[in-house]
Design an enzyme around this catalytic site. Structure first.
Site, PDB file in Angstrom:
ATOM      1  N   ASP A 189       0.855  -1.181   0.000  1.00  0.00           N
ATOM      2  CA  ASP A 189       0.000   0.000   0.000  1.00  0.00           C
ATOM      3  C   ASP A 189       0.898   1.240   0.000  1.00  0.00           C
ATOM      4  O   ASP A 189       1.725   1.403   0.903  1.00  0.00           O
ATOM      5  CB  ASP A 189      -0.916   0.007   1.226  1.00  0.00           C
ATOM      6  CG  ASP A 189      -1.826   1.228   1.257  1.00  0.00           C
ATOM      7  OD1 ASP A 189      -2.715   1.323   0.400  1.00  0.00           O
ATOM      8  OD2 ASP A 189      -1.625   2.090   2.141  1.00  0.00           O
ATOM      9  N   GLU A 273      -1.932  -1.487  -5.791  1.00  0.00           N
ATOM     10  CA  GLU A 273      -3.201  -0.861  -6.153  1.00  0.00           C
ATOM     11  C   GLU A 273      -3.032  -0.093  -7.448  1.00  0.00           C
ATOM     12  O   GLU A 273      -2.037   0.594  -7.657  1.00  0.00           O
ATOM     13  CB  GLU A 273      -3.673   0.071  -5.043  1.00  0.00           C
ATOM     14  CG  GLU A 273      -5.123   0.500  -5.173  1.00  0.00           C
ATOM     15  CD  GLU A 273      -5.606   1.256  -3.951  1.00  0.00           C
ATOM     16  OE1 GLU A 273      -6.795   1.613  -3.913  1.00  0.00           O
ATOM     17  OE2 GLU A 273      -4.787   1.493  -3.051  1.00  0.00           O
ATOM     18  N   ASP A 355      -3.175   1.669   7.115  1.00  0.00           N
ATOM     19  CA  ASP A 355      -2.333   1.283   5.991  1.00  0.00           C
ATOM     20  C   ASP A 355      -2.019  -0.210   6.012  1.00  0.00           C
ATOM     21  O   ASP A 355      -2.010  -0.858   4.953  1.00  0.00           O
ATOM     22  CB  ASP A 355      -1.040   2.100   6.013  1.00  0.00           C
ATOM     23  CG  ASP A 355      -1.306   3.590   5.856  1.00  0.00           C
ATOM     24  OD1 ASP A 355      -2.309   3.938   5.210  1.00  0.00           O
ATOM     25  OD2 ASP A 355      -0.515   4.400   6.385  1.00  0.00           O
TER      26      ASP A 355
END
Length: 398
Positions: A189, A273, A355
């Site tokens: 992330d 992502e 996170d």
């Protein structure tokens, strides 16, 4: 089974003599001129509903050299001029395939100064490189050796805005080969406070390279704004600004190379992502911090290194609610403002670091995609659960 060697560019800095710098500067100008002339010719033909390919522009180049106005094109090597026509052909191929925009004209002040030489345009012997139209080899700073027995297929010479000269030699690197397969996987992330947060709980601090030099950069930019346009002092001030930008970019690139190499070597599957950074930088409050983090460059490095070493990179849909989804029970929280860094799930009572929880959710859904090929789409109606699940035929009770 024989493996194909990876072609890799080795970039070095070099210090040209005055004669070499003048020759290369003329070559850069001729490359830009030929590219713009060919683009104008193809654009005019396109308006007439005609098609001009590389062979036609190559014939035009021969005709241009015979005119009095463009006779100076004969003073430089013909190899970079032919290569720029091939680059233009590739640009049109990408445009017609809808992978890129329509090619644009090269600007003298803004476009990159570079020239590409193929094997007929240079000589590489005993660790020395000599370009066409030059009598002396380039004074290259060999910061690392080329692969043993390597013979460059192309050489690209460039000069950046800070006035530094670089040469990139493209050759096969037998040392780059797939690594032994492992069973490790990691979810990644990206963020601003922490550059990366891994599903293992590890957090990598954002170095914020631009912030460290922000005061020096602002001072140099103020000095540049006070110089008269077109003056020699303005050119010097512009180079000072460019040197600061180059220093920031070099540090950022070095850190990203170290991080991506480590992640690819340690993990078989890497889940990230699929962010649209181009749209995110439209937020003027966070644009500078997002640009400094360089998420797009991080992803690019991760993908090509994974291809080198036989790893897998999975990009999860940008609308997947990784931060709002409980990694323990799958409950979906309605809203999650940016200032909320820790939260407690109302379903199971687990307290999450925002996170770390997002990285763990990315890993879970990425492994699902890798296992069954399901699409990763966000939860839109039914709260809770994973957004990508393995599709199985339900059993009917007798």
């Amino acid at each position: 089974m024989a493996t194909t060697c990876v072609k890799r560019a080795f970039k070095y800095r070099f210090h040209p003599t005055d004669a070499q710098a003048a020759e290369l500067s003329r070559t850069f100008g001729c490359v830009r001129k030929v590219y713009n002339l060919a683009l104008a010719a193809r654009t005019e033909a396109w308006a007439r509903q005609e098609r001009i390919n590389y062979n036609a522009t190559s014939a035009l180049l021969t005709a241009w050299k015979k005119t009095g106005e463009l006779a100076y094109l004969n003073e430089v090597s013909s190899v970079p001029l032919q290569q720029c026509l091939r680059h233009l052909q590739a640009a049109f191929t990408n445009f017609f395939a809808k992978r890129a925009r329509y090619p644009r004209f090269k600007s003298k002040k803004k476009s990159k100064k570079s020239a590409e030489y193929t094997t007929s345009g240079f000589r590489y012997r005993d660790g020395t490189l000599t370009l066409a139209k030059m009598t002396e080899p380039l004074d290259i700073v060999w910061s690392r050796p080329l692969p043993e027995g390597a013979q460059p297929s192309t050489v690209t010479v460039s000069q950046d805005a800070a006035g530094r000269w670089f040469v990139a030699l493209l050759c096969e690197d037998p040392a780059v080969r797939p690594l032994p397969a492992t069973d490790t996987a990691v979810g990644i992330d990206v963020g601003l406070t922490h550059l990366l947060t891994l599903s293992t709980g590890e957090k990598i601090t954002n170095p914020r390279h631009e912030r460290r030099d922000r005061a020096r950069l602002a001072r140099a930019q103020r000095e540049l704004s006070r110089k008269a346009k077109g003056s020699a002092n303005r050119a010097k001030a512009r180079r000072r600004v460019a040197r600061i930008h180059a220093r920031i970019a070099d540090r950022r690139r070095d850190v990203l190379h170290q991080l991506t190499t480590r992640l690819v070597c340690e993990n078989q599957t890497l889940v990230i992502e699929d962010l649209t950074v181009r749209n995110m930088v439209r937020n003027h409050t966070l644009a500078r911090a997002i640009s400094d983090a360089s998420w797009s460059e991080f992803r690019s490095m991760l993908e090509y290194k994974a291809a080198w070493y036989g790893r897998e990179v999975i990009a999860v849909d940008r609308f997947f609610p990784s931060s709002r989804l409980c990694s323990a029970c799958g409950a979906l929280r309605e809203r999650m403002p940016l200032h909320v860094r820790t939260w407690t799930c109302g379903g199971c009572g687990t307290t999450h670091d925002r996170d770390v929880n997002a990285a763990q959710n990315l890993l879970a859904v990425g492994l699902t995609v890798s296992a069954c090929g399901a699409g990763v789409r966000p939860q839109r109606r039914t709260p809770g659960g994973q957004s990508a699940v393995k599709q199985e035929t339900p059993r009917r009770e007798p």
